[in-house]
Design an enzyme around this catalytic site. Structure first.
Site, PDB file in Angstrom:
ATOM      1  N   CYS A  56     -61.338  37.395   5.883  1.00  0.00           N
ATOM      2  CA  CYS A  56     -60.604  36.507   6.244  1.00  0.00           C
ATOM      3  C   CYS A  56     -60.696  35.231   6.825  1.00  0.00           C
ATOM      4  O   CYS A  56     -60.270  34.242   6.311  1.00  0.00           O
ATOM      5  CB  CYS A  56     -59.120  37.188   7.442  1.00  0.00           C
ATOM      6  SG  CYS A  56     -59.057  38.552   7.075  1.00  0.00           S
ATOM      7  N   ASP A  88     -57.812  42.862  12.037  1.00  0.00           N
ATOM      8  CA  ASP A  88     -56.499  44.008  12.367  1.00  0.00           C
ATOM      9  C   ASP A  88     -57.795  45.418  10.692  1.00  0.00           C
ATOM     10  O   ASP A  88     -57.474  46.665  11.740  1.00  0.00           O
ATOM     11  CB  ASP A  88     -55.672  43.655  11.988  1.00  0.00           C
ATOM     12  CG  ASP A  88     -54.994  42.947  13.131  1.00  0.00           C
ATOM     13  OD1 ASP A  88     -55.922  42.054  13.650  1.00  0.00           O
ATOM     14  OD2 ASP A  88     -53.241  43.643  13.722  1.00  0.00           O
ATOM     15  N   LYS A 131     -53.926  37.492  14.311  1.00  0.00           N
ATOM     16  CA  LYS A 131     -53.739  37.104  15.379  1.00  0.00           C
ATOM     17  C   LYS A 131     -54.489  35.868  15.600  1.00  0.00           C
ATOM     18  O   LYS A 131     -53.709  35.443  16.485  1.00  0.00           O
ATOM     19  CB  LYS A 131     -54.488  38.411  16.925  1.00  0.00           C
ATOM     20  CG  LYS A 131     -53.809  39.498  15.958  1.00  0.00           C
ATOM     21  CD  LYS A 131     -52.001  40.001  16.332  1.00  0.00           C
ATOM     22  CE  LYS A 131     -52.224  41.389  15.431  1.00  0.00           C
ATOM     23  NZ  LYS A 131     -52.234  41.722  14.317  1.00  0.00           N
ATOM     24  N   CYS A 201     -55.858  39.531   3.301  1.00  0.00           N
ATOM     25  CA  CYS A 201     -55.180  40.814   2.864  1.00  0.00           C
ATOM     26  C   CYS A 201     -53.792  39.677   1.486  1.00  0.00           C
ATOM     27  O   CYS A 201     -53.037  38.803   2.283  1.00  0.00           O
ATOM     28  CB  CYS A 201     -54.486  41.546   3.415  1.00  0.00           C
ATOM     29  SG  CYS A 201     -55.880  42.447   3.873  1.00  0.00           S
ATOM     30  N   GLU A 451     -51.661  48.182  16.469  1.00  0.00           N
ATOM     31  CA  GLU A 451     -50.925  48.710  14.634  1.00  0.00           C
ATOM     32  C   GLU A 451     -51.388  50.356  14.457  1.00  0.00           C
ATOM     33  O   GLU A 451     -52.135  50.386  14.256  1.00  0.00           O
ATOM     34  CB  GLU A 451     -51.852  47.357  14.282  1.00  0.00           C
ATOM     35  CG  GLU A 451     -50.943  47.189  12.906  1.00  0.00           C
ATOM     36  CD  GLU A 451     -51.635  45.813  12.390  1.00  0.00           C
ATOM     37  OE1 GLU A 451     -51.025  44.404  12.623  1.00  0.00           O
ATOM     38  OE2 GLU A 451     -52.182  45.920  11.438  1.00  0.00           O
ATOM     39  N   SER A 477     -48.370  47.053  11.293  1.00  0.00           N
ATOM     40  CA  SER A 477     -49.224  46.484  10.040  1.00  0.00           C
ATOM     41  C   SER A 477     -48.036  45.545   9.087  1.00  0.00           C
ATOM     42  O   SER A 477     -47.228  46.364   8.725  1.00  0.00           O
ATOM     43  CB  SER A 477     -50.414  47.151   9.455  1.00  0.00           C
ATOM     44  OG  SER A 477     -51.170  45.790   8.198  1.00  0.00           O
TER      45      SER A 477
END
Length: 576
Positions: A56, A88, A131, A201, A451, A477
């Site tokens: 990411c 995550d 986040k 994602c 999560e 999630s």
């Protein structure tokens, strides 16, 4: 530098560049290669979470370089800096996940400290994960300096065995291997195919959800969020962001708190609901509101969710990806349809100073398959809803997009940690109809509000999908699907009723008209259990976990850690 070099009123950064006693400051800047011209220009922070922590974040530095170029072309001096990010995906399903939500606060705090400490005039921020994205928005609203946020974009979907897949398929694939339905060799091939490029994602999980939220709040350029991370058009987008922040600085607005209003917050909730977005979105919107000094809780989020139709047929509840929406017209297409139907306020502002309605006027109509017209909505209320009841007096979130079973009642299986629940799930030591309770994973109880994608995805992979329910004071999630209720408030560690549930208790969940989650025990039993509830012994946490557990508030308020909107006073700029 004399006053003839100042064409505009004093800027914050001049506290570091003007005056006799600022010679040491200027010396430091010259040590960085700046000359008189560069020091006379506005100093604009360019912050990213670039690094090797996840795909990411991997190319955010490259993207931000284009924004720095745009700032320089428009007469500013870009000042690049970075901050942390916790993935995550890589912290999932182990103790590392306790760091994830806490990182949101650390990121926002660190940006505030650099901006205040160096007295930069404006900010461009690049984030790309669950986040760091809301954290940057929180920092911008807290500082209320001219700001532009750019979501770094998602990965391209993958093709595996003739079908389109993403990383979520690997989670569910692990469950299929546990049941013997799939082989380890098959999972190995899927694992190698699932994430073909850098980026977040690709489904309507938390990152893409919050990218849409950033656009609708007015903090990002419209049409920017859903451009894949690897597309060449991100070069032009970066330069646009750099020029745009300089225009905002020159005009004196709109500033973040001009953009983040009660109406725009309601719009943000509506875009989450309309697209079947991440349950995390509701909590992050409350936290962004908190930075603006606007009281906005889970109740406010739920009211908008309730009245907003679900029109996005997007993963995980639907069939399509962010890339599909981008090809059709992106967020402006969705916004235009929802404004026309009365589900979005069209009079909120965008970064250019235009109203949202004017800015999306030329957007195309929904295609009818990826994004439905409002008149042909998938569901009359949003893809994410709030449940209340005696187990959730303040509320809890559940994603209902794609959910077929709307009422579930069964016996509780109680676990006091994610690890305990996961051990039972791996061993398939649960039965159809069970309500799996995972408690003590809330903001304080974790601490850090983990999560739970690991347990939910494995349950799906085991073929038990909507045959069981999972309830937690932790989080889920954006990729989670099924009867999964999270963010339950107040949390068990804060005295919430989840602490009173025992194995075998009947729990009833109704995500239909009732919107309730209830523990079915007699009134007298409630009081007896509360009186018998043993007080947990104090834990010695130390470090960041100790500070977070001490300060964090309920998920109902956004799991925030300070008292609200703050002002950034401007120093008196010295004479030359």
């Amino acid at each position: 530098m004399d006053s003839s070099q100042r064409a505009t009123p004093p800027r914050r950064s001049e506290i570091t560049t003007r005056g006799l006693d600022r010679a040491p400051h200027r010396a430091f800047m010259r040590g960085q290669g700046l000359d008189d011209t560069a020091m006379a220009r506005p100093m604009v922070g360019v912050v990213t979470t670039t690094g090797d922590t996840s795909p990411c974040n991997a190319n955010l530095g490259e993207q931000a370089a284009h924004a720095a170029r745009g700032i320089a072309e428009a007469g500013g001096t870009p000042r690049n800096f970075t901050t942390i990010s916790v993935s995550d995906g890589l912290s999932m399903n182990h103790q590392g996940m306790k760091s994830s939500l806490i990182s949101r606060e650390v990121i926002a705090d660190s940006i505030e400290l650099v901006m205040r400490g160096h007295a930069y005039d404006a900010l461009v921020g690049y984030g790309g994960c669950d986040k760091n994205l809301p954290a940057m928005l929180m920092a911008m609203v807290r500082l209320n300096a001219p700001s532009v946020f750019v979501f770094g974009g998602s990965t391209l979907p993958a093709v595996f065995e003739g079908r389109t897949v993403s990383v979520i398929d690997t989670y569910e694939g692990a469950g299929a291997v546990m049941t013997g339905a799939k082989s380890r060799e098959w999972l190995d091939r899927l694992e190698r195919a699932a994430m073909p490029t850098v980026g977040a994602c690709p489904g309507q999980f938390t990152a893409n959800t919050m990218g849409m939220v950033a656009e609708i709040l007015g903090l990002s350029p419209l049409g920017s969020a859903l451009i894949p991370a690897v597309y060449a058009e991100r070069e032009a987008l970066g330069r646009q962001a750099g020029r745009l922040v300089m225009e905002i600085l020159a005009r004196g607005g709109p500033l973040p708190r001009d953009l983040v209003t009660r109406k725009s917050l309601e719009n943000a909730c509506a875009i989450v609901a309309a697209t079947g977005g991440s349950t995390n979105g509701g909590m992050h919107i409350c936290a962004i509101a908190h930075e603006a000094g606007i009281p906005f809780t889970m109740d406010d989020v739920g009211a908008v969710f309730e009245r907003t139709p679900l029109i996005g047929n997007l993963k995980p509840g639907g069939a399509f990806y962010a890339l599909d929406v981008h090809r059709l017209g992106g967020v402006p297409m969705i916004a235009k349809a929802l404004i026309a139907s009365g589900h979005l306020h069209g009079d909120t502002l965008t970064l250019t100073g235009e109203t949202l309605e004017a800015a999306v006027a030329d957007a195309p109509a929904p295609d009818g398959e990826v994004i439905r017209p409002v008149a042909d909505a998938i569901d009359g209320s949003g893809g994410v809803i709030v449940l209340k009841g005696n187990l959730a007096p303040e509320g809890a979130f559940i994603k209902v997009a794609g959910l077929k079973v709307r009422v579930h009642e069964g016996p509780a299986r109680v676990f006091d940690s994610e690890e305990a629940a996961m051990a039972a799930i791996r061993a398939r030591a649960y039965g159809e109809g069970d309500v799996l309770i995972i408690r003590n994973e809330g903001p304080k109880g974790g601490p850090g509000m983990r999560e739970m994608l690991g347990p939910t995805a494995v349950i799906y992979g085991q073929g038990m999908g909507e045959k069981v329910a999972l309830v937690t004071d932790g989080r889920f999630s954006g990729a989670t699907r099924g009867i999964c209720i999270g963010y339950l408030s107040p949390e068990a560690a804060g005295g919430g009723p989840l602490a009173l549930v025992r194995d075998g208790d009947r729990v009833r969940i109704d995500t239909g008209e009732a919107r309730r989650i209830d523990l079915l025990i007699a009134d007298g039993e409630w009081q007896a259990r509360r009186e018998a509830l043993a007080k947990a012994p104090p834990r010695r946490l130390a470090g960041v976990f100790e500070k977070y557990a001490r300060d964090v508030k309920s998920a109902y308020y956004g799991a925030v850690t300070h008292s609200g909107a703050v002002e950034w006073p401007m120093d008196e700029v010295p004479d030359a």
